[in-house]
Design a protein around this motif. Structure first.
Motif, PDB file in Angstrom:
ATOM      1  N   ILE A   3       0.861  -1.177   0.000  1.00  0.00           N
ATOM      2  CA  ILE A   3       0.000   0.000   0.000  1.00  0.00           C
ATOM      3  C   ILE A   3       0.901   1.232   0.000  1.00  0.00           C
ATOM      4  CG2 ILE A   3      -1.670   1.348   1.344  1.00  0.00           C
ATOM      5  CD1 ILE A   3      -2.854  -1.260   2.324  1.00  0.00           C
ATOM      6  N   PRO A   4       0.679   2.177  -0.918  1.00  0.00           N
ATOM      7  CA  PRO A   4       1.557   3.348  -1.047  1.00  0.00           C
ATOM      8  C   PRO A   4       1.329   4.370   0.065  1.00  0.00           C
ATOM      9  CG  PRO A   4      -0.247   3.513  -2.593  1.00  0.00           C
ATOM     10  CD  PRO A   4      -0.382   2.162  -1.940  1.00  0.00           C
ATOM     11  N   ALA A   5       1.663   3.971   1.278  1.00  0.00           N
ATOM     12  CA  ALA A   5       1.487   4.845   2.438  1.00  0.00           C
ATOM     13  C   ALA A   5       2.377   4.330   3.563  1.00  0.00           C
ATOM     14  CB  ALA A   5       0.024   4.861   2.875  1.00  0.00           C
ATOM     15  N   ASP A   6       2.485   5.109   4.626  1.00  0.00           N
ATOM     16  CA  ASP A   6       3.261   4.660   5.772  1.00  0.00           C
ATOM     17  C   ASP A   6       2.385   3.836   6.714  1.00  0.00           C
ATOM     18  OD1 ASP A   6       1.824   6.415   7.540  1.00  0.00           O
ATOM     19  OD2 ASP A   6       3.208   8.047   7.075  1.00  0.00           O
ATOM     20  N   HIS A   7       2.974   3.379   7.817  1.00  0.00           N
ATOM     21  CA  HIS A   7       2.289   2.450   8.720  1.00  0.00           C
ATOM     22  C   HIS A   7       0.994   3.034   9.279  1.00  0.00           C
ATOM     23  CE1 HIS A   7       2.153  -1.038  11.384  1.00  0.00           C
ATOM     24  NE2 HIS A   7       1.792  -0.225  12.355  1.00  0.00           N
ATOM     25  N   LYS A   8       0.985   4.309   9.613  1.00  0.00           N
ATOM     26  CA  LYS A   8      -0.198   4.921  10.204  1.00  0.00           C
ATOM     27  C   LYS A   8      -1.285   5.189   9.174  1.00  0.00           C
ATOM     28  CE  LYS A   8       0.370   8.213  13.173  1.00  0.00           C
ATOM     29  NZ  LYS A   8       0.824   9.498  13.788  1.00  0.00           N
ATOM     30  N   ALA A   9      -0.875   5.538   7.957  1.00  0.00           N
ATOM     31  CA  ALA A   9      -1.847   5.952   6.940  1.00  0.00           C
ATOM     32  C   ALA A   9      -2.317   4.811   6.056  1.00  0.00           C
ATOM     33  CB  ALA A   9      -1.233   7.052   6.072  1.00  0.00           C
ATOM     34  N   MET A  10      -1.697   3.635   6.149  1.00  0.00           N
ATOM     35  CA  MET A  10      -1.979   2.559   5.205  1.00  0.00           C
ATOM     36  C   MET A  10      -3.374   1.952   5.364  1.00  0.00           C
ATOM     37  SD  MET A  10       0.508  -0.419   6.784  1.00  0.00           S
ATOM     38  CE  MET A  10       0.353  -1.467   5.325  1.00  0.00           C
ATOM     39  N   CYS A  11      -4.075   2.294   6.429  1.00  0.00           N
ATOM     40  CA  CYS A  11      -5.427   1.767   6.641  1.00  0.00           C
ATOM     41  C   CYS A  11      -6.477   2.867   6.591  1.00  0.00           C
ATOM     42  CB  CYS A  11      -5.504   1.033   7.977  1.00  0.00           C
ATOM     43  SG  CYS A  11      -5.042   2.053   9.387  1.00  0.00           S
ATOM     44  N   LYS A  12      -6.097   4.047   6.108  1.00  0.00           N
ATOM     45  CA  LYS A  12      -7.005   5.194   6.066  1.00  0.00           C
ATOM     46  C   LYS A  12      -7.221   5.628   4.618  1.00  0.00           C
ATOM     47  CE  LYS A  12      -5.198   6.980  10.463  1.00  0.00           C
ATOM     48  NZ  LYS A  12      -6.398   6.934  11.296  1.00  0.00           N
ATOM     49  N   PHE A  13      -8.475   5.692   4.209  1.00  0.00           N
ATOM     50  CA  PHE A  13      -8.807   6.090   2.841  1.00  0.00           C
ATOM     51  C   PHE A  13     -10.014   7.021   2.865  1.00  0.00           C
ATOM     52  CE2 PHE A  13      -7.765   1.457   2.908  1.00  0.00           C
ATOM     53  CZ  PHE A  13      -6.428   1.580   2.551  1.00  0.00           C
ATOM     54  N   SER A  14     -10.052   7.939   1.918  1.00  0.00           N
ATOM     55  CA  SER A  14     -11.197   8.852   1.846  1.00  0.00           C
ATOM     56  C   SER A  14     -11.836   8.896   0.464  1.00  0.00           C
ATOM     57  CB  SER A  14     -10.761  10.274   2.240  1.00  0.00           C
ATOM     58  OG  SER A  14      -9.747  10.757   1.367  1.00  0.00           O
ATOM     59  N   ASP A  15     -11.271   8.122  -0.475  1.00  0.00           N
ATOM     60  CA  ASP A  15     -11.781   8.161  -1.844  1.00  0.00           C
ATOM     61  C   ASP A  15     -11.666   6.771  -2.468  1.00  0.00           C
ATOM     62  OD1 ASP A  15     -11.795   8.581  -4.828  1.00  0.00           O
ATOM     63  OD2 ASP A  15     -12.032  10.666  -4.208  1.00  0.00           O
ATOM     64  N   LYS A  16     -12.675   6.382  -3.208  1.00  0.00           N
ATOM     65  CA  LYS A  16     -12.675   5.068  -3.859  1.00  0.00           C
ATOM     66  C   LYS A  16     -11.570   4.937  -4.897  1.00  0.00           C
ATOM     67  CE  LYS A  16     -16.973   5.573  -4.967  1.00  0.00           C
ATOM     68  NZ  LYS A  16     -18.328   5.338  -5.566  1.00  0.00           N
ATOM     69  N   LYS A  17     -11.018   6.066  -5.344  1.00  0.00           N
ATOM     70  CA  LYS A  17      -9.979   6.028  -6.363  1.00  0.00           C
ATOM     71  C   LYS A  17      -8.590   5.779  -5.768  1.00  0.00           C
ATOM     72  CE  LYS A  17     -12.470   9.156  -9.469  1.00  0.00           C
ATOM     73  NZ  LYS A  17     -12.427  10.456 -10.193  1.00  0.00           N
ATOM     74  N   GLU A  18      -8.437   5.892  -4.463  1.00  0.00           N
ATOM     75  CA  GLU A  18      -7.129   5.675  -3.851  1.00  0.00           C
ATOM     76  C   GLU A  18      -6.684   4.233  -4.074  1.00  0.00           C
ATOM     77  OE1 GLU A  18      -6.274   7.214   0.106  1.00  0.00           O
ATOM     78  OE2 GLU A  18      -8.119   8.400   0.013  1.00  0.00           O
ATOM     79  N   LEU A  19      -5.425   4.074  -4.458  1.00  0.00           N
ATOM     80  CA  LEU A  19      -4.909   2.751  -4.767  1.00  0.00           C
ATOM     81  C   LEU A  19      -5.000   1.818  -3.560  1.00  0.00           C
ATOM     82  CD1 LEU A  19      -3.565   0.817  -6.720  1.00  0.00           C
ATOM     83  CD2 LEU A  19      -1.341   1.794  -6.066  1.00  0.00           C
ATOM     84  N   GLY A  20      -4.690   2.340  -2.384  1.00  0.00           N
ATOM     85  CA  GLY A  20      -4.773   1.514  -1.184  1.00  0.00           C
ATOM     86  C   GLY A  20      -6.171   0.984  -0.948  1.00  0.00           C
ATOM     87  N   TYR A  21      -7.173   1.850  -1.122  1.00  0.00           N
ATOM     88  CA  TYR A  21      -8.556   1.404  -0.955  1.00  0.00           C
ATOM     89  C   TYR A  21      -8.915   0.358  -1.986  1.00  0.00           C
ATOM     90  CZ  TYR A  21     -13.567   1.154  -1.297  1.00  0.00           C
ATOM     91  OH  TYR A  21     -14.841   0.658  -1.368  1.00  0.00           O
ATOM     92  N   ARG A  22      -8.523   0.600  -3.234  1.00  0.00           N
ATOM     93  CA  ARG A  22      -8.855  -0.355  -4.291  1.00  0.00           C
ATOM     94  C   ARG A  22      -8.263  -1.728  -3.990  1.00  0.00           C
ATOM     95  NH1 ARG A  22      -7.104   3.635  -8.112  1.00  0.00           N
ATOM     96  NH2 ARG A  22      -5.658   2.115  -9.026  1.00  0.00           N
ATOM     97  N   LYS A  23      -7.038  -1.762  -3.468  1.00  0.00           N
ATOM     98  CA  LYS A  23      -6.388  -3.033  -3.160  1.00  0.00           C
ATOM     99  C   LYS A  23      -7.063  -3.750  -1.993  1.00  0.00           C
ATOM    100  CE  LYS A  23      -1.717  -2.253  -4.909  1.00  0.00           C
ATOM    101  NZ  LYS A  23      -0.271  -2.383  -4.595  1.00  0.00           N
ATOM    102  N   VAL A  24      -7.303  -3.035  -0.904  1.00  0.00           N
ATOM    103  CA  VAL A  24      -7.882  -3.671   0.283  1.00  0.00           C
ATOM    104  C   VAL A  24      -9.324  -4.079   0.026  1.00  0.00           C
ATOM    105  CG1 VAL A  24      -8.487  -3.351   2.717  1.00  0.00           C
ATOM    106  CG2 VAL A  24      -6.319  -2.451   1.855  1.00  0.00           C
ATOM    107  N   SER A  25     -10.095  -3.222  -0.610  1.00  0.00           N
ATOM    108  CA  SER A  25     -11.503  -3.558  -0.870  1.00  0.00           C
ATOM    109  C   SER A  25     -11.600  -4.726  -1.853  1.00  0.00           C
ATOM    110  CB  SER A  25     -12.268  -2.344  -1.392  1.00  0.00           C
ATOM    111  OG  SER A  25     -11.752  -1.899  -2.630  1.00  0.00           O
TER     112      SER A  25
END
Length: 282
Positions: A240-262
Motif C-alpha cells: 500500500i503506497p502509504a506509511d504504517h499509520k496511513a496505510m489503513c485510512k482512505f477517503s476516496d474510492k480512487k485511492e490505490l490503497g482502498y482499491r487493493k484492500v476492498s
C-alpha cells in the motif's frame, strides 16, 4: 473518546454473504483508525463494493504500555477472548451463527485476530472445551479469511522485534516513554508463542497481507516487509503506497490503497463458501 466492543457500520443487503470485522492496532480506535478526512471508509465506501456483507468494527483498550505484557488484565490474550465473546454475541440467529467471517486487522490488531482464531480452534479440537464454548468455537469454524495490514508477525528474533517495538512506539507518538518501549520489547515471547500456535491453523484461511510501501519521517518503515509477511502458499501479498499509520485510512474510492484492500475483501467474500466447504470435507 475510544469506543470499545463491536459496532455495526452496515447491516448488509439480503442475502448477507459474510461478516467483515475490522480490528485496530496499538494506540488505535475502532473508528479513528479507519478514518481519513472525516470519511470512515468501511462505512462510507466499502458497502458499495460489498453490498451483501455486514460490516463491523471492534474496539478495545489498546493502551501500548499493557498491550503485550504477560501480566495484568490488558493482554493480547484477554483482548482475543473479548473479541471471540463479542462476536459470539453478535451472531444470534441460526443464519448468523454459520455465516462466513472475514477479519481485517491493522498492525497489532492482526495479532489479536490470530490469537482469537487460535483459541477458537483449540475449543474445536477439545471435546470438553467445545461443549462449553461451542459458540466461540464457531467463530474459528466460520472464519474464511484474514487480511493483515502492517501486522508484525515475527517475535522470535528479539533484536529485530526490539527495533520494531521502538518504531511502533514512536509511530504513535510515545517515543519518550521508556515504559511503552520496554513493554513492547517484553512481548517477544508472546509473539513467538503466537507465531508457533498460528502456524498450526494458518493453512485453513484465505490470507491477504499488505505491506507499508513508505516510511515515516524520522522513523522509517515501522514493520519491515519480511516481518509483515507469513510466506505461505495461501497468502497473497501486496503493498500500500502509504506509511504504517496511513496505510489503513482512505477517503476516496480512487485511492490505490482502498482499491487493493476492498478488492481483497470482495475476493475473500466470494471465495468464503468454497473455503469453508473444502475445510469441512477435509
Amino acid at each position: 473518546m475510544a469506543t470499545y466492543g463491536p459496532e455495526v457500520l452496515y447491516e448488509g443487503e439480503e442475502p448477507t454473504q459474510a461478516d467483515v470485522v475490522f480490528v485496530h492496532g496499538l494506540g488505535g480506535d475502532s473508528l479513528a483508525t479507519w478514518t481519513k478526512d472525516d470519511i470512515l471508509w468501511p462505512k462510507a465506501l466499502l458497502k458499495e463494493r460489498v453490498p451483501h456483507a455486514r460490516i463491523l468494527t471492534w474496539g478495545y483498550d489498546a493502551d501500548p504500555v499493557h498491550f503485550l505484557r504477560q501480566q495484568g488484565h490488558q493482554t493480547i490474550l484477554s483482548h482475543a477472548q473479548g473479541l471471540l465473546a463479542d462476536m459470539k454475541d453478535m451472531r444470534e440467529s441460526d443464519e448468523q451463527k454459520t455465516r462466513p467471517i472475514i477479519f481485517v486487522g491493522h498492525s497489532l490488531g492482526g495479532l489479536v485476530i490470530k490469537q482469537a482464531l487460535c483459541i477458537a480452534f483449540e475449543y474445536n479440537n477439545s471435546q470438553g472445551r467445545r461443549r462449553f464454548n461451542h459458540r466461540q468455537a464457531m467463530i474459528g469454524t466460520c472464519c474464511a479469511g484474514v487480511i493483515f495490514i502492517g501486522t508484525p508477525h515475527r517475535g522470535a528474533d528479539l533484536a529485530a522485534w526490539s527495533t520494531t517495538a521502538t518504531r511502533l512506539a514512536k509511530a504513535i507518538g510515545h517515543a519518550a516513554n521508556d515504559d511503552i518501549v520496554a513493554s513492547l520489547k517484553a512481548g517477544s515471547p508472546v509473539l513467538e508463542s503466537l507465531q508457533h500456535s498460528f502456524a498450526g491453523i494458518q493453512g485453513h484461511f484465505n490470507i491477504h497481507t499488505f505491506l507499508e510501501a513508505q516510511g515515516i519521517r524520522g522513523i522509517g518503515k515501522v514493520v519491515e516487509d519480511h516481518d509483515a509477511r507469513l510466506d505461505l502458499e495461501n497468502e497473497q501479498v501486496g503493498w500500500i503506497p502509504a506509511d504504517h499509520k496511513a496505510m489503513c485510512k482512505f477517503s476516496d474510492k480512487k485511492e490505490l490503497g482502498y482499491r487493493k484492500v476492498s478488492a481483497a475483501i470482495k475476493e475473500q467474500i466470494e471465495d468464503a463458501k468454497m473455503i469453508l466447504e473444502q475445510r469441512a470435507s477435509s
